[in-house]
Design a protein around this motif. Structure first.
Motif, PDB file in Angstrom:
ATOM      1  N   PHE A  49      -8.168  -3.681   4.874  1.00 49.34           N
ATOM      2  CA  PHE A  49      -7.933  -2.235   4.813  1.00 49.34           C
ATOM      3  C   PHE A  49      -7.493  -1.778   6.185  1.00 49.34           C
ATOM      4  O   PHE A  49      -7.203  -0.737   6.485  1.00 49.34           O
ATOM      5  N   ARG A  54     -14.919  -0.256  -2.938  1.00 44.89           N
ATOM      6  CA  ARG A  54     -13.843   0.543  -2.323  1.00 44.89           C
ATOM      7  C   ARG A  54     -12.512  -0.196  -2.464  1.00 44.89           C
ATOM      8  O   ARG A  54     -12.411  -1.381  -2.153  1.00 44.89           O
ATOM      9  N   ARG A  55     -11.515   0.545  -2.929  1.00 50.26           N
ATOM     10  CA  ARG A  55     -10.151   0.015  -3.094  1.00 50.26           C
ATOM     11  C   ARG A  55      -9.156   1.065  -2.648  1.00 50.26           C
ATOM     12  O   ARG A  55      -9.443   2.257  -2.613  1.00 50.26           O
ATOM     13  N   ARG A  56      -7.938   0.626  -2.382  1.00 45.77           N
ATOM     14  CA  ARG A  56      -6.840   1.559  -2.115  1.00 45.77           C
ATOM     15  C   ARG A  56      -6.604   2.383  -3.370  1.00 45.77           C
ATOM     16  O   ARG A  56      -6.674   1.873  -4.492  1.00 45.77           O
ATOM     17  N   ARG A  57      -6.273   3.643  -3.176  1.00 50.84           N
ATOM     18  CA  ARG A  57      -6.064   4.522  -4.329  1.00 50.84           C
ATOM     19  C   ARG A  57      -4.692   4.302  -4.970  1.00 50.84           C
ATOM     20  O   ARG A  57      -4.550   4.425  -6.198  1.00 50.84           O
ATOM     21  N   GLU A  59      -2.859   5.553   2.763  1.00 49.24           N
ATOM     22  CA  GLU A  59      -4.090   4.977   3.321  1.00 49.24           C
ATOM     23  C   GLU A  59      -5.338   5.377   2.546  1.00 49.24           C
ATOM     24  O   GLU A  59      -6.429   4.916   2.859  1.00 49.24           O
ATOM     25  N   ARG A  73      -6.784  -0.257  -8.846  1.00 52.98           N
ATOM     26  CA  ARG A  73      -7.999  -1.075  -8.685  1.00 52.98           C
ATOM     27  C   ARG A  73      -7.822  -2.415  -9.381  1.00 52.98           C
ATOM     28  O   ARG A  73      -8.132  -3.476  -8.837  1.00 52.98           O
ATOM     29  N   GLN A 133      -5.317  -4.727  -7.505  1.00 56.12           N
ATOM     30  CA  GLN A 133      -5.925  -5.269  -6.288  1.00 56.12           C
ATOM     31  C   GLN A 133      -6.957  -6.347  -6.620  1.00 56.12           C
ATOM     32  O   GLN A 133      -7.028  -7.388  -5.958  1.00 56.12           O
ATOM     33  N   TRP A 136       0.841  -1.193   0.000  1.00 57.46           N
ATOM     34  CA  TRP A 136       0.000   0.000   0.000  1.00 57.46           C
ATOM     35  C   TRP A 136       0.873   1.238   0.000  1.00 57.46           C
ATOM     36  O   TRP A 136       1.832   1.312   0.743  1.00 57.46           O
ATOM     37  N   THR A 184      -8.419   5.685   0.134  1.00 57.48           N
ATOM     38  CA  THR A 184      -9.241   4.742  -0.621  1.00 57.48           C
ATOM     39  C   THR A 184     -10.190   5.511  -1.528  1.00 57.48           C
ATOM     40  O   THR A 184     -10.411   6.703  -1.351  1.00 57.48           O
ATOM     41  N   ARG A 185     -10.742   4.804  -2.501  1.00 59.17           N
ATOM     42  CA  ARG A 185     -11.716   5.386  -3.424  1.00 59.17           C
ATOM     43  C   ARG A 185     -12.797   4.351  -3.706  1.00 59.17           C
ATOM     44  O   ARG A 185     -12.520   3.165  -3.862  1.00 59.17           O
ATOM     45  N   ASP A 186     -14.032   4.830  -3.809  1.00 61.47           N
ATOM     46  CA  ASP A 186     -15.114   4.001  -4.330  1.00 61.47           C
ATOM     47  C   ASP A 186     -15.148   4.213  -5.836  1.00 61.47           C
ATOM     48  O   ASP A 186     -15.013   5.340  -6.312  1.00 61.47           O
TER      49      ASP A 186
END
Length: 178
Positions: free
Chosen positions: A178, A100-103, A80, A127, A130, A77, A82-84
């Motif tokens: 997460f 939702r995933r890490r950006r 921290e 995205r 992941q 990562w 994140t984005r939907d």
């Protein structure tokens, strides 16, 4: 190279964790070529070996202007945040939901010749990376949806003409990652 059948939601192969590749040989290179050919033919952004019924830690990707493959990948990562965002899967045809995933992520692994590879990505590429690593761990993007989205997704799957309900395995909630 061969375009192969992609397992669909309900296929138990999609819920098994994959094992690390130990032999970097012509069979691995053939698998990578099959993954690539199948992904491109089906218009996907990525495709993992378990989607073809092969329990090895290998995937291909072609999204956001980046293309390649990773063998035995691990994710790191980068921050921290994140984005939907909308997400779909070749194993769940026609279904897209906000997930939702890490950006930002960094994926490290090897190529089909055993040479080290590092891919840094944000937004869509992050995205995709992941999503594909999740496949290698037996996790589907459906598992990462919030309760409302997941319920809506399962209703849509039950109504889909391709779904027969056999072999369905419900995954564990991976949100703790997460």
């Amino acid at each position: 190279m061969t375009v192969r059948r992609i397992g669909r939601f309900g296929d138990p192969a999609l819920r098994r964790a994959s094992v690390e590749v130990v032999d970097v040989d012509r069979r691995l290179r053939a698998l990578v070529r099959d993954l690539w050919e199948t992904m491109e033919e089906r218009g996907g952004a990525g495709l993992a070996a378990p989607q073809l019924g092969v329990a090895l830690r290998v995937f291909t990707y072609h999204c956001d202007g980046y293309a390649g493959h990773l063998v035995n990948p691990s994710l790191w990562w980068s921050g921290e945040e994140t984005r939907d965002g909308p997400e779909g899967c070749l194993s769940v045809p026609g279904l897209f939901r906000r997930c939702r995933r890490r950006r930002f992520v960094v994926a490290r692994g090897w190529n089909m010749y055993g040479e080290p590879v590092e891919v840094s990505g944000s937004e869509l590429l992050a995205r995709c990376l992941q999503h594909e690593v999740d496949h290698l761990d037996g996790i589907l993007f459906l598992d990462r949806l919030d309760e409302r989205e997941r319920g809506s997704a399962f209703r849509a799957i039950r109504a889909a003409s391709w779904f027969d309900g056999s072999g369905v395995v419900v995954g564990q909630d991976p949100h703790s990652s997460f």
